[in-house]
Design a protein around this motif. Structure first.
Motif, mmCIF file in Angstrom:
data_model
loop_
_atom_site.group_PDB
_atom_site.id
_atom_site.type_symbol
_atom_site.label_atom_id
_atom_site.label_comp_id
_atom_site.label_asym_id
_atom_site.label_seq_id
_atom_site.Cartn_x
_atom_site.Cartn_y
_atom_site.Cartn_z
ATOM 1 N N SER A 259 0.647 -1.512 -0.021
ATOM 2 C CA SER A 259 0.215 0.263 0.114
ATOM 3 C C SER A 259 0.924 1.153 -0.185
ATOM 4 O O SER A 259 1.515 1.191 1.112
ATOM 5 N N GLY A 260 0.472 1.683 -1.303
ATOM 6 C CA GLY A 260 2.290 3.159 -1.339
ATOM 7 C C GLY A 260 2.851 2.875 -1.280
ATOM 8 O O GLY A 260 3.958 3.678 -0.655
ATOM 9 N N GLY A 261 3.648 1.095 -1.736
ATOM 10 C CA GLY A 261 4.914 0.419 -1.633
ATOM 11 C C GLY A 261 4.785 0.179 0.045
ATOM 12 O O GLY A 261 6.540 -0.113 -0.209
ATOM 13 N N ARG A 262 4.328 0.240 0.805
ATOM 14 C CA ARG A 262 4.405 -0.393 1.184
ATOM 15 C C ARG A 262 4.513 -1.395 1.799
ATOM 16 O O ARG A 262 3.195 -1.614 1.777
ATOM 17 N N ARG A 289 8.114 -5.983 8.581
ATOM 18 C CA ARG A 289 8.856 -4.922 7.925
ATOM 19 C C ARG A 289 10.056 -5.071 7.473
ATOM 20 O O ARG A 289 10.860 -4.097 6.309
ATOM 21 N N ALA A 290 10.743 -5.966 7.343
ATOM 22 C CA ALA A 290 11.936 -6.810 6.896
ATOM 23 C C ALA A 290 11.752 -7.548 5.512
ATOM 24 O O ALA A 290 12.816 -7.565 4.622
ATOM 25 N N LEU A 291 10.259 -7.272 4.924
ATOM 26 C CA LEU A 291 10.550 -7.678 3.511
ATOM 27 C C LEU A 291 10.016 -6.846 2.146
ATOM 28 O O LEU A 291 10.216 -5.836 2.519
ATOM 29 N N PRO A 292 11.016 -7.077 1.396
ATOM 30 C CA PRO A 292 11.658 -6.528 0.325
ATOM 31 C C PRO A 292 10.238 -6.503 -0.672
ATOM 32 O O PRO A 292 8.903 -6.681 -0.801
ATOM 33 N N THR A 293 10.042 -5.034 -0.982
ATOM 34 C CA THR A 293 9.164 -4.070 -1.649
ATOM 35 C C THR A 293 9.830 -3.791 -2.938
ATOM 36 O O THR A 293 8.853 -2.799 -3.807
ATOM 37 N N ALA A 294 11.497 -4.310 -3.458
ATOM 38 C CA ALA A 294 11.256 -3.796 -5.305
ATOM 39 C C ALA A 294 11.210 -5.379 -5.510
ATOM 40 O O ALA A 294 11.834 -6.472 -5.327
#
Length: 294
Positions: A259-262, A289-294
């Protein structure tokens, strides 16, 4: 052994040590802390006297993880709603090219098994992880834990019976799970109740973990109608600026919702007989928090 060589040796074993610590704790941050403490022990040790660095490092990591697990249990913290392990990015194919070995490693790190392992004592969990996931002989496990071999065999038998009685039997074939995950995404994202119901087993369960910090069911939902209607309703409400990623978590395909890149949520499915048996939803932001977003 020079400092540079010691660093190289430790880094070569880091994936193994993280694997042991995570299976022991079910918490990525705690596993990282334990491995960091193992590095401090290793860097300050008389390394010239260590004949087998791998065994030494696994022993230190296991003992530190046992101590950390005892501390967690002693705190007796109350968790809001169902608890699920922190999602862990896996690439088991790189370390276990053999299909049978990969299946064992994937099962030992699955959400379903890690939930069951939470109910073991710290020593039972250590013995189970070292024996069942990594195949260590009883004699080595006994030396690592400073217990007699007979006692370790008893712990192993008790832990194995406990896990076998409680863990569900699901299809771990990554291809079939990925196919159903992709079909689930299409149906859920579109809020298509009929398509969802076609994918869900009659007795499907939905387990949501929010820790009381975001929206997710505070009780396990059971049966296809309840689970399907919940998912369709959630899709209609939508996630702002949503994006979806398929990645491997805990030894199997999973869906990451951004959501919104997070990271906003993780969905993972247990599959059997061509149908979804369990839907896991992790929405506790502390676990994403530690999950990759790219």
């Amino acid at each position: 052994m020079t400092t540079d060589t010691a660093t190289e040796v430790f880094e070569a074993h880091r994936p193994l040590l993280l694997g042991v610590a995570y299976r022991m704790l079910g918490r990525s941050a705690d596993a990282e802390d334990v491995v960091q403490e193992a590095w401090l022990r290793w860097s300050g040790a008389d390394r010239d006297g260590v004949r087998e660095p791998r065994g030494y490092l696994v022993r230190v990591t296991t003992r530190l993880a046992v101590d950390r697990l005892r501390q967690i249990k002693a705190r007796g913290e109350t968790y809001v709603g169902p608890w699920l392990p922190e999602p862990w990015v896996t690439d088991l194919g790189a370390t276990a090219p053999d299909a049978a070995e990969r299946a064992v490693l994937a099962d030992s790190v699955s959400l379903a098994v890690l939930v069951v392992l939470e109910s073991l004592s710290p020593l039972e969990r250590a013995v189970f992880v070292l024996r069942e996931a990594f195949g260590y002989p009883y004699a080595e496990i006994a030396a690592m834990l400073e217990r007699g071999e007979a006692a370790v065999r008893q712990l192993a038998g008790r832990a194995r019976r406990h896990v076998d009685e409680r863990r569900p039997r699901y299809d771990v074939d990554p291809g079939r799970r990925r196919d159903l995950t992709e079909r689930f995404l299409a149906a859920a994202a579109g809020g298509d109740l009929d398509a969802l119901l076609a994918l869900l087993a009659p007795g499907v369960r939905l387990v949501g973990d929010s820790g009381g910090k975001s929206k997710a069911p505070l009780r396990v939902l059971e049966n296809a109608d309840k689970v399907g209607r919940f998912l369709a309703g959630a899709a209609r409400k939508g996630v702002p600026d949503a994006d979806y990623r398929l990645l491997e978590l805990n030894g199997g395909p999973a869906l990451l919702v951004l959501s919104g890149g997070r990271p906003d949520a993780v969905f993972q499915l247990d599959v059997a007989d061509g149908l979804i048996q369990t839907v896991y939803i992790i929405r506790n932001p502390d676990k994403l928090r530690a999950l990759p977003t790219a």
